[in-house]
Every structure is written in structure tokens, then in C-alpha cells.
Scaffold this motif. Structure first.
Motif, PDB file in Angstrom:
ATOM      1  N   PRO A 196       0.829  -1.210   0.000  1.00 32.19           N
ATOM      2  CA  PRO A 196       0.000   0.000   0.000  1.00 32.19           C
ATOM      3  C   PRO A 196       0.863   1.258   0.000  1.00 32.19           C
ATOM      4  CG  PRO A 196       0.098  -0.934   2.205  1.00 32.19           C
ATOM      5  CD  PRO A 196       0.815  -1.904   1.301  1.00 32.19           C
ATOM      6  N   GLY A 197       0.288   2.364  -0.425  1.00 33.43           N
ATOM      7  CA  GLY A 197       0.948   3.658  -0.318  1.00 33.43           C
ATOM      8  C   GLY A 197       2.232   3.753  -1.111  1.00 33.43           C
ATOM      9  N   GLN A 252      -3.939  -4.792   4.454  1.00 30.97           N
ATOM     10  CA  GLN A 252      -4.929  -4.344   3.482  1.00 30.97           C
ATOM     11  C   GLN A 252      -6.353  -4.753   3.860  1.00 30.97           C
ATOM     12  OE1 GLN A 252      -2.750  -6.150   0.270  1.00 30.97           O
ATOM     13  NE2 GLN A 252      -2.008  -4.182  -0.499  1.00 30.97           N
ATOM     14  N   THR A 281      -1.752   2.500   6.025  1.00 34.29           N
ATOM     15  CA  THR A 281      -0.439   2.351   5.394  1.00 34.29           C
ATOM     16  C   THR A 281       0.666   2.541   6.424  1.00 34.29           C
ATOM     17  OG1 THR A 281      -1.311   3.182   3.295  1.00 34.29           O
ATOM     18  CG2 THR A 281       1.081   3.162   3.562  1.00 34.29           C
ATOM     19  N   ASN A 298       9.048   3.177   2.857  1.00 35.80           N
ATOM     20  CA  ASN A 298       8.376   4.311   2.224  1.00 35.80           C
ATOM     21  C   ASN A 298       9.393   5.361   1.779  1.00 35.80           C
ATOM     22  OD1 ASN A 298       9.012   5.914   4.474  1.00 35.80           O
ATOM     23  ND2 ASN A 298       6.900   6.091   5.186  1.00 35.80           N
TER      24      ASN A 298
END
Length: 477
Positions: free
Chosen positions: A119-120, A280, A301, A324
Motif C-alpha cells: 500500500p501507499g 490491506q 499504510t 516508504n
């Protein structure tokens, strides 16, 4: 003696008698030379495995056993998947190994496939050899990114067997390894069946667990805390699915105090819960979906995701950290002080590429979700209704726990926390006698077949569990 297709030949093509003889030699050498993990060496009697195929293994006597454990909940695509074994063989012929400072197509493609599914903006992947060192490196990244030292993890968790990872762990395996100097702070997470917050429903459990966590953050000093690490769905500790809103609440606490949120997906990731990553399953609520059934754009996230196990079904050791952009930028012009000789090993990453592609093309994620909602979940709830020894069943996808009790009213566990019991030994033995390899921990049996298990295989497992629970019922008070 049972063998493949009721013949004397195993799935590999090997003669059963020959394989049994080899298994006996393996056992003898094991007892002379192998030092086993998590074991008192003189008290164990390891089962030889002479073959495996799909959802089944064959033991040293040639018996065919349904693998309802997925080994250590890692053979997410079952055993000997031809697409993955072929990919390993092809990669060995092409480039068997190369040092991590060199780019190679297997590692690059593996990183792309993983980043596409996180995600993200978790767009970078640091590869490790397994889950424990993935968690070690995620914590190192968080500490260097924040300049802080303390790390918070929950009780009833498992994060690995290396020095830092075992101190992160919140189960009894930590006790003899914990000297109180690792910077770890433990807290209670939500677990309604055995609530420490005296909650009566999921909403109360969520609210009170978040209040407890934020209070612990305040008392420890927010400016001292580098990371909060949570298994998205705790695995070995009991498959306690977080209540709606909890993961979003943790994300908000981390944002409020500048704390890195690390989701440990080592066991729960790569299809196990019916999603690519278990996180998720939990939404932010920003798009009206509440906190479950999350879609891509409202998923909670984390800043870092750790993974291993199911990324290539354990065919070759592999783990990693998905990172990230903000944390990756910390090391754009300052070297990251960590690495491994086998980081992104081409055999392991080639196996992961083939695994992810097989899961996608064969619909294994959807199959895991459907099995959980239509067969395994309803089947386990039916067993719970018919067996007094079952205190609770809980889970998602092909990731379920059966909580066994000696007294339904008091919820007294059928084995003590951190130990086993004659009752649990008898239940496990019954599973094996009836043709199933179970996953057991303390007072629980976990129902964790592969993501591509068939409906009939899951029903076979449920029928064997039914017989084992007849035995469990005899130990009720």
C-alpha cells in the motif's frame, strides 16, 4: 502404507521403499549431529519427511499427511509448485549467485512485484535472508530515521529468533533471552476473548486498547520512541484479528508523535489472509468503508513492512523490508549502515518472482479469501458449536486459530501459557494418526492450509479436526 496415487512411487518418482530407507538414515544422522531450534535436544523425536507435493507430505513410514500447518505457515503455494521449482533450476543455470552490490534481473523484478503490491508509497525493498533479520533492519532504519531508540511491541507477538527480534517478541520465548537492555517496551494489544481491558464488545476493546497504547506512549515519552511494531494479524501468538478501527488508531498515534509504524507481515503476508498483505484488510475509514474490507485507496499504510515466508513459499530463504519514500530519503546521501552477503540472492528472488506470478495467474489470493469465508470459517464455527472444548475460533482467509479450553465458563486454557499438556499432546497425536500435520501452540490448533488448497482438502482437514476435538472434549472439567 500410503503413497502417491496408491502406488509404490512418490510424487518425485522415487520408489517408496528406497525413500523410507533414506528417511531412516536421515533420522539417525539427525539424532547424532543436528541441533534443533526451540527444543530440549534429548526430548525430541523429529519426524522424517521423505516427500511433499501440493498440500501433502509423506513421513518416514511412507504415510501421506495433509499439511494443515503449511510447515511454519510459510508454504503458501503448497509444496513443489512446478512453476517455482523450474524457476529456481533455470536461475541456477543462468546466475546461481552474485554479490548484492551488483544489479541482477531476478532481484530487480522481485522488488518491482513487491512494491506494486504494497500500500501507499512503500516503493523500495531491502532484501534479507528471513523474517527475523527483516525486523532487525526495520528497527535499525526507524532508529536512524528518527534519532530515537525505544521500540514498542505488543505482548502475544512473535518477531523472530535473533537477538533484537526475540526481545521484540511478546511471548515466553523471549524470557530467557531478555536482559531488559534492548530498548523494547511491551504493551497489551486487543484480544477480546481474553481481554485485559474488561471489554464486552469489539468497539470497547478497540477503544480501550488504543487508550492503553497512547497512555504507554505518554508515560515512556513520545520523543524517545522510534517505532511501534505490530504483526498486522498476530500469527504464532494466536491469530487475533484486530477489531475495526484499531490499526487506523495506531497509525494516528504514530502520526501524532512522529513514531515510525512497522507492520510485521512475515507470517500474515502474501495471501495468507486473503489479501496480498494483511494490513490491506484494515481501512482508515476516510472513504466510508469503516475499518475492514479496505480498498486500495483507504488502506492503513505503515511506514515499513517486513516480510518473508510466503514471499516465495519458503522454497529458498528470503525476507525483506518494504520502505516508504520518507525513510528511503534518509539514506539518499548518507549510507545505510547494514547489509548481508546474500541480500536479494538470485535463487531466492527468482523463486519469489515465480511465486508471485503463480499466485496472481492462478487466483490464489482470491481462493484463500473464498476458502476462509465459505468453507474454513463456517466449518470451524460448526466445530465450535459442537465441541465444548472450543472456546473460540477466529481468523481470515487461510489463517485461523482454534482456542481450546478445559472449562468453557472460566476459559481456562487446555494448556498453560508458554507450555503444553497431556491433552494437547493427545489432540496432536490424533491429528497425525488420522492423516493430518497440525500446527499447534500452547492451547491452540491453527488451521493454516496453503492459499491454493482445494475445497476438498480443507474439508478433509475439518473432518480430521472434528475427530481430534472429540479427544479434546474428554479433557473438559
Amino acid at each position: 502404507m500410503t503413497a502417491s496415487l496408491e502406488t509404490n512411487v512418490l510424487p518425485s518418482g522415487e520408489d517408496v521403499s528406497t525413500a523410507i530407507a533414506a528417511g531412516q538414515r536421515a533420522y539417525e544422522l539427525d539424532r547424532k549431529h543436528v541441533f534443533h531450534s526451540w527444543s530440549a535436544q534429548a526430548q525430541i523425536d523429529p519426524m522424517p519427511i521423505i516427500a511433499a507435493q501440493g498440500s501433502y507430505v509423506w513421513d518416514g513410514a511412507g504415510r501421506k499427511l495433509l499439511d494443515f500447518s503449511s510447515q511454519l505457515v510459510n508454504t503458501n503455494i503448497g509444496h513443489q509448485h512446478p512453476r517455482v521449482t523450474a524457476a529456481i533450476a533455470a536461475q541456477a543455470q543462468k546466475l546461481a549467485t552474485i554479490a548484492p552490490q551488483y544489479a541482477n534481473d531476478a532481484r530487480s523484478e522481485c522488488a518491482r512485484l513487491i512494491a506494486e503490491r504494497t500500500p501507499g508509497d512503500l516503493n523500495r525493498v531491502f532484501f534479507t535472508n528471513g523474517g527475523a533479520d527483516a525486523n532487525e533492519h526495520a528497527v535499525r532504519m526507524a532508529r536512524l530515521h528518527t534519532g530515537r531508540y525505544k521500540v514498542m511491541t505488543r505482548y502475544r507477538s512473535y518477531h523472530g529468533g535473533t537477538d533484537l527480534a526475540i526481545n521484540m517478541t511478546g511471548d515466553p520465548r523471549r524470557w530467557r533471552n531478555d536482559y531488559g537492555n534492548s530498548g523494547m517496551v511491551h504493551f497489551d494489544g486487543p484480544f477480546l476473548y481474553r481481554s485485559v481491558f474488561n471489554s464486552e464488545n469489539e468497539q470497547q476493546e478497540c477503544e480501550r486498547a488504543l487508550e492503553h497504547l497512547e497512555r504507554r506512549v505518554a508515560l515512556e515519552g513520545p520523543s524517545t520512541i522510534a517505532a511501534i511494531v505490530l504483526e498486522s494479524v498476530p500469527g504464532t501468538a494466536g491469530i487475533m484479528v484486530p477489531p475495526p478501527g484499531y490499526m487506523a488508531g495506531v497509525r494516528e498515534i504514530c502520526d501524532r508523535y512522529g513514531i515510525v509504524f512497522i507492520a510485521d507481515e512475515v507470517m500474515a503476508g502474501f495471501g495468507r489472509t486473503g489479501k496480498w498483505f494483511a494490513i490491506q484488510n484494515f481501512g482508515t475509514g476516510r472513504h466510508g468503508t469503516g475499518a475492514s474490507g479496505a480498498t486500495g485507496n483507504d488502506t492503513v499504510t505503515p511506514d515499513l513492512i517486513t516480510f518473508a515466508k510466503g514471499v516465495n513459499s519458503g522454497y529458498v530463504p528470503l525476507g525483506g523490508v518494504a520502505i516508504n519514500d520518507a525513510i528511503a530519503d534518509t539514506f539518499a546521501d548518507v549510507a545505510y549502515p547494514g547489509g548481508l552477503t546474500y541480500s536479494g540472492h538470485p535463487l531466492a528472488t527468482a523463486a519469489a518472482v515465480a511465486t508471485i506470478e503463480a499466485m496472481e495467474s492462478e487466483g490464489m489470493i482470491d481462493n484463500a479469501a473464498r476458502i476462509g469465508s465459505d468453507i474454513l470459517g463456517p466449518g470451524l464455527r460448526d466445530l465450535a458449536a459442537r465441541h465444548d472444548s472450543v472456546g473460540e475460533v477466529r481468523g481470515l482467509g487461510v489463517f485461523w486459530a482454534i482456542e481450546l479450553v478445559a472449562d468453557a465458563a472460566t476459559k481456562e486454557p487446555l494448556a498453560p501459557y508458554g507450555g503444553s499438556s497431556p491433552a494437547m499432546n493427545a489432540i496432536i497425536a490424533t491429528c497425525k494418526e488420522n492423516g493430518m500435520l497440525p500446527f499447534a501452540n500452547f492451547n491452540r490448533i491453527h488451521a493454516v492450509p496453503p492459499c491454493n488448497a482445494s475445497d476438498d482438502e480443507v474439508r478433509e482437514g475439518l473432518a480430521i479436526l472434528d475427530r481430534a476435538l472429540d479427544v479434546a472434549d474428554t479433557f473438559m472439567k
